[in-house]
Design a protein around this motif. Structure first.
Motif, mmCIF file in Angstrom:
data_model
loop_
_atom_site.group_PDB
_atom_site.id
_atom_site.type_symbol
_atom_site.label_atom_id
_atom_site.label_comp_id
_atom_site.label_asym_id
_atom_site.label_seq_id
_atom_site.Cartn_x
_atom_site.Cartn_y
_atom_site.Cartn_z
ATOM 1 N N CYS A 56 0.844 -1.197 0.000
ATOM 2 C CA CYS A 56 0.000 0.000 0.000
ATOM 3 C C CYS A 56 0.879 1.247 0.000
ATOM 4 N N THR A 61 -2.472 14.263 -0.891
ATOM 5 C CA THR A 61 -2.682 14.589 -2.299
ATOM 6 C C THR A 61 -1.493 15.355 -2.864
ATOM 7 N N LYS A 65 1.698 9.604 -5.762
ATOM 8 C CA LYS A 65 1.206 8.220 -5.757
ATOM 9 C C LYS A 65 0.672 7.802 -7.126
ATOM 10 N N SER A 66 -0.224 8.600 -7.679
ATOM 11 C CA SER A 66 -0.824 8.258 -8.970
ATOM 12 C C SER A 66 0.191 8.335 -10.103
ATOM 13 N N GLN A 110 -9.297 4.946 -10.349
ATOM 14 C CA GLN A 110 -9.963 5.528 -9.191
ATOM 15 C C GLN A 110 -11.456 5.755 -9.410
ATOM 16 N N ASP A 191 -5.478 2.175 -8.087
ATOM 17 C CA ASP A 191 -5.268 3.584 -7.742
ATOM 18 C C ASP A 191 -6.513 4.140 -7.062
ATOM 19 N N GLU A 192 -6.538 4.086 -5.740
ATOM 20 C CA GLU A 192 -7.662 4.560 -4.931
ATOM 21 C C GLU A 192 -8.997 4.031 -5.473
ATOM 22 N N SER A 195 -12.326 5.157 -3.310
ATOM 23 C CA SER A 195 -12.584 6.525 -2.867
ATOM 24 C C SER A 195 -13.935 7.066 -3.325
ATOM 25 N N GLN A 202 -17.470 -0.147 -0.202
ATOM 26 C CA GLN A 202 -16.017 -0.259 -0.111
ATOM 27 C C GLN A 202 -15.611 -1.598 0.477
ATOM 28 N N THR A 224 -4.006 4.471 -1.666
ATOM 29 C CA THR A 224 -5.183 4.891 -0.914
ATOM 30 C C THR A 224 -4.836 6.007 0.060
ATOM 31 N N HIS A 225 -5.895 6.742 0.468
ATOM 32 C CA HIS A 225 -5.778 7.713 1.560
ATOM 33 C C HIS A 225 -6.260 7.121 2.879
ATOM 34 N N ASP A 226 -6.994 6.038 2.795
ATOM 35 C CA ASP A 226 -7.694 5.475 3.950
ATOM 36 C C ASP A 226 -6.763 4.564 4.738
#
Length: 336
Positions: A56, A61, A65-66, A110, A191-192, A195, A202, A224-226
């Motif tokens: 992960c 942002t 990452k992307s 995403q 990629d996420e 989201s 999810q 991910t951001h989570d």
């Protein structure tokens, strides 16, 4: 011993800045000259992704990452560095050569509302990659592959003639996963992928991805951001900040004993029901601009432990006794 599948070495990516026409010019020695500013999205990324694991990648942002995902998939070329797939370099391949790896490397994007062609039915979406990579199959054999594939991701085969707008977001993401699985890849970049979905959906998609990993021995790069998803899903975690990896560790090690100041700040922001005494770490200052390639540590402007060395010298990833790796002078010097 873990078997490396993807090896990333000193990867850099810079984009031309998207400035207004007036701001693209400067006066130099009495002459009007055009600026050559660039946005440095990746600044020397080194990573190894082992076969069968879920790595992960987390970070705020704009940390790259992307961009990392798109470079790995060959959707954009790196400015510097190398990407190896099972000891074969793939970052410099042309489109025709890279098509050989499209079967082994797939991506789930995403936005499930934009990643599927609205003019193609589910059958057309899935049959296209299957027929391309298996030209010997007849139309009937292709359909015979699609039916169990749709059932495996929870979509009724009777819906294969429907268009994307007839499905919910969660169903579209299941179709996207089915498209990625249709060519039987070894490696999937996500990629996420969660989201844009509701929390309950999810969990369904995440559990589906975990089941498919166990069933097909898949390797995931999961962006991910989570952090709750990371703690539940990841084998290892790479924390990125301003285009660089600042910490790499197993999930258990990272969440129990984070070492980099940025990682500590990230994890302190997670709400915990079992510990109400922990206060979130508040970082001072602002994220530096990506227009100028950073000198020294990328986290220097916001780090409470920064010293003159941090402003002058970029830290290398140093392996720790618990097998984690951290790029931080304060950790290296024992100040943290």
């Amino acid at each position: 011993m873990a078997t490396p599948l993807i090896q990333i070495s000193h990867l850099e990516k810079a984009f031309a800045s998207n400035q207004s026409w007036f701001s693209q010019w400067r006066i130099d020695r009495g002459k009007l000259r055009r600026k050559k500013d660039k946005v440095h999205a990746l600044n020397g990324v080194n990573l190894t992704i082992n076969q069968g694991e879920t790595l992960c990648v987390v970070g705020e942002t704009g940390c790259g990452k992307s961009t990392l995902a798109r470079v790995l998939m060959g959707l954009t070329a790196p400015s510097k560095g190398e990407v190896h797939y099972q000891d074969q370099r793939i970052d410099h391949l042309n489109d025709r050569q890279r098509m050989l790896f499209r079967r082994r490397m797939q991506m789930v994007f995403q936005n499930p509302y934009a990643s599927l062609n609205p003019r193609m039915t589910v059958y057309q979406t899935l049959s296209e990659p299957i027929a391309f990579h298996n030209p010997q199959l007849s139309a009937k054999q292709v359909e015979e592959k699609i039916r169990p594939l749709l059932e495996s991701v929870g979509i009724a085969p009777s819906n294969m003639d429907h268009y994307p707008h007839e499905f919910s977001g969660g169903q579209r993401q299941r179709i996207s996963l089915a498209r990625a699985l249709s060519v039987e890849p070894d490696f999937i970049i996500a990629d996420e992928p969660l989201s844009a979905l509701d929390v309950s959906v999810q969990a369904q998609v995440l559990n589906l991805m975990m089941d498919k990993q166990e069933e097909h021995n898949l390797t995931y790069l999961f962006i991910t951001h989570d952090l709750a998803v990371v703690e539940h899903f990841a084998t290892r975690v790479a924390v990125m900040y301003l285009g660089r990896v600042c910490e790499l560790a197993s999930t258990k090690t990272l969440f129990s004993a984070p070492k980099h100041p940025y990682t500590q700040a990230l994890l302190s922001a997670i709400p915990r029901l079992d510990n109400n005494t922990t206060q979130p770490i508040r970082l001072m200052g602002e994220v530096p601009t990506q227009m100028d390639k950073p000198i020294g540590c990328v986290f220097q402007a916001r780090c409470p432990y920064a010293n003159p060395r941090c402003y002058a010298e970029s830290p290398d990833m140093i392996r720790q006794p618990d097998n984690s790796s951290v790029a931080c002078h304060a950790v290296d010097e024992g100040r943290l």
